[in-house]
Enzyme design. Structure first.
Site, short mmCIF file in Angstrom:
data_model
loop_
_atom_site.label_atom_id
_atom_site.label_comp_id
_atom_site.label_asym_id
_atom_site.label_seq_id
_atom_site.Cartn_x
_atom_site.Cartn_y
_atom_site.Cartn_z
N GLU A 1 0.82 -1.21 0.00
CA GLU A 1 0.00 0.00 0.00
C GLU A 1 0.86 1.27 0.00
OE1 GLU A 1 -3.38 0.44 -0.09
OE2 GLU A 1 -3.76 -1.70 -0.30
N TYR B 1 -3.49 3.81 6.33
CA TYR B 1 -2.73 2.59 6.57
C TYR B 1 -1.40 2.63 5.79
CZ TYR B 1 -1.33 -2.29 6.08
OH TYR B 1 -0.60 -3.45 6.06
N1 GDD Z 1 -12.72 -6.95 2.74
C1 GDD Z 1 -13.44 -6.91 1.60
N2 GDD Z 1 -14.77 -7.23 1.64
N3 GDD Z 1 -12.81 -6.57 0.44
C2 GDD Z 1 -13.55 -6.57 -0.70
C3 GDD Z 1 -14.92 -6.89 -0.72
C4 GDD Z 1 -15.56 -7.23 0.50
O1 GDD Z 1 -16.76 -7.52 0.55
N4 GDD Z 1 -15.35 -6.81 -2.00
C5 GDD Z 1 -14.31 -6.46 -2.75
N5 GDD Z 1 -13.21 -6.31 -1.98
C6 GDD Z 1 -11.88 -5.90 -2.46
C7 GDD Z 1 -11.29 -4.70 -1.71
O2 GDD Z 1 -11.84 -3.50 -2.24
C8 GDD Z 1 -9.80 -4.88 -2.02
O3 GDD Z 1 -9.51 -4.32 -3.30
C9 GDD Z 1 -9.64 -6.41 -2.15
O4 GDD Z 1 -10.96 -6.95 -2.19
C10 GDD Z 1 -8.88 -7.06 -1.00
O5 GDD Z 1 -9.41 -6.58 0.23
P1 GDD Z 1 -8.92 -7.20 1.63
O6 GDD Z 1 -8.93 -8.68 1.59
O7 GDD Z 1 -9.74 -6.56 2.70
O8 GDD Z 1 -7.39 -6.78 1.75
P2 GDD Z 1 -6.67 -5.36 1.58
O9 GDD Z 1 -6.07 -5.29 0.19
O10 GDD Z 1 -7.53 -4.23 1.96
O11 GDD Z 1 -5.50 -5.41 2.67
C11 GDD Z 1 -4.61 -6.49 2.82
O12 GDD Z 1 -3.56 -6.40 1.92
C12 GDD Z 1 -2.66 -5.29 2.11
C13 GDD Z 1 -1.63 -5.33 1.04
O13 GDD Z 1 -2.22 -4.82 -0.12
C14 GDD Z 1 -4.10 -6.51 4.23
O14 GDD Z 1 -3.41 -7.71 4.46
C15 GDD Z 1 -3.18 -5.37 4.51
O15 GDD Z 1 -2.64 -5.50 5.81
C16 GDD Z 1 -2.06 -5.40 3.48
O16 GDD Z 1 -1.12 -4.38 3.67
#
Ligand code: GDD
Length: 336
Positions: A127, A149
């Site tokens: 990020e 973040y």
């Molecule tokens: N959580 C979530 N829920 N995400 C969704 C959804 C939903 O219903 N629908 C779509 N998404 C999309 C989010 O918009 C994002 O683009 C992607 O799915 C992944 O979301 P997350 O699994 O919540 O992870 P993250 O990318 O926000 O964060 C994780 O990865 C980062 C690295 O890119 C975490 O592990 C962070 O700590 C880490 O730095």
């Protein structure tokens, strides 16, 4: 027999538990500071919650780490503890900055003061990069986070650079791209998809509701990533590394892989907010809700992993469909 010791912050989380499991297989002694009454369910799942190799210590405030580092002088320090929700970081930027940056700075300063020979790993994040770079980003590419973040992680990342370049500490950033496993909490999309898909296939029920299914991530399997993290601290010189797969997959790809893992055919209709997936009987099994969309989502960021590939002796990369299948089957087996 090695007599190496590793201090892990955040040992009860996904990465901390998997890393502890990996280091125990290498005969490390683990120093594991936790809050009182920690949730050890991830460690239990891996069968290491009562291993004698893990020395659980209770800390009440972050400054207690000064005494812990001074007393134990660990060979390696893996700083994984963090507030890790990108979406939620918009609600409480101050707290996120405090935990992710200021606490890292304190640990670096205790290490330099009391155990300067310790090797220090910081779990940085993809990020931190500018989100519209078209090629796979290298460690040298432009940093330009667009959420609290990412800003907190970049500040800590730069502190790690400072302690390495100016103070001479063996301190490294592992820039972690999304990485998932059976130990992921429900708030992350991988766990949400795999557990809900398993439930629909086994028992039917409410459709899975998601946000932006076109979002693409460089997604890897966390058990692979702890091997890369370990290898970062085994090099002759300290460096920063991307920890990634160099492949992009969409949220929609993950939904497809999860249903396919359980041999359950679905088809997609509509676009954007009107997209939905139906099963063979015509019932809606996936729908979209705007409330799960993120402001400024990092949609197409892919990490060049050639640097970590070159140094990791134990490098292997579990294919996307294979680990999504593993997570979905795991969820299926948990259901009655
Ligand atoms: N959580 C979530 N829920 N995400 C969704 C959804 C939903 O219903 N629908 C779509 N998404 C999309 C989010 O918009 C994002 O683009 C992607 O799915 C992944 O979301 P997350 O699994 O919540 O992870 P993250 O990318 O926000 O964060 C994780 O990865 C980062 C690295 O890119 C975490 O592990 C962070 O700590 C880490 O730095």
């Amino acid at each position: 027999m090695t007599t190496k010791t590793a201090l892990i912050t955040g040992i009860t989380g996904q990465d901390g538990s998997l890393l502890a499991h990996y280091l125990i297989s290498k005969s490390y002694k683990i120093i594991a500071p936790t809050r009182d009454n920690p949730d050890k369910s991830n460690l239990e799942l891996l069968g290491i919650d009562d291993k004698e190799n893990i020395n659980f210590l209770v800390y009440s405030q972050w400054s207690d780490f000064e005494a812990i580092i001074s007393q134990h002088k660990p060979t390696e320090i893996y700083h994984l503890a963090a507030m890790s929700h990108v979406g939620q970081s918009h609600e409480n930027p101050q707290k996120v900055f405090d935990v992710n940056c200021n606490w890292t700075l304190e640990l670096l300063s205790y290490t330099l003061q009391h155990s300067p020979q310790s090797r220090f790993f910081f779990a940085s994040s993809c990020e931190i990069y500018r989100n519209d770079i078209a090629h796979p980003v290298t460690e040298e590419d432009e940093k330009k986070p667009n959420n609290p973040y990412g800003i907190s992680k970049l500040s800590a990342h730069q502190m790690v650079n400072y302690y390495r370049q100016v103070k001479g500490l063996y301190a490294c950033n592992g820039v972690l791209f999304n990485h998932e496993s059976e130990l992921r909490p429900n708030s992350f999309v991988s766990k949400k998809i795999c557990s809900h898909v398993a439930r629909i296939v086994k028992h039917g029920g409410e459709p899975l509701t998601l946000g932006n299914i076109e979002a693409k991530k460089d997604w890897g399997y966390a058990p692979d990533y702890v091997k890369y993290i370990y290898s970062i601290l085994q090099q002759p010189h300290a460096h920063n590394y991307n920890v990634s797969t160099s492949e992009l997959h969409s949220v929609k790809d993950m939904v497809d892989a999860a249903f396919s893992a359980l041999n359950y055919p679905i088809s997609w209709q509509g676009k954007g907010i009107n997209a939905q997936a139906i099963n063979a009987k015509g019932d809606i099994v996936v729908s979209i809700n705007e409330k799960y969309f993120r402001p400024l989502d990092n949609r197409f960021l892919c990490g060049d992993n050639s640097k970590i590939k070159a140094i990791c002796q134990d490098f292997s990369q579990t294919p996307f469909n294979q680990w999504v299948k593993s997570m979905t089957t795991h969820e299926w087996n948990l259901l009655d």
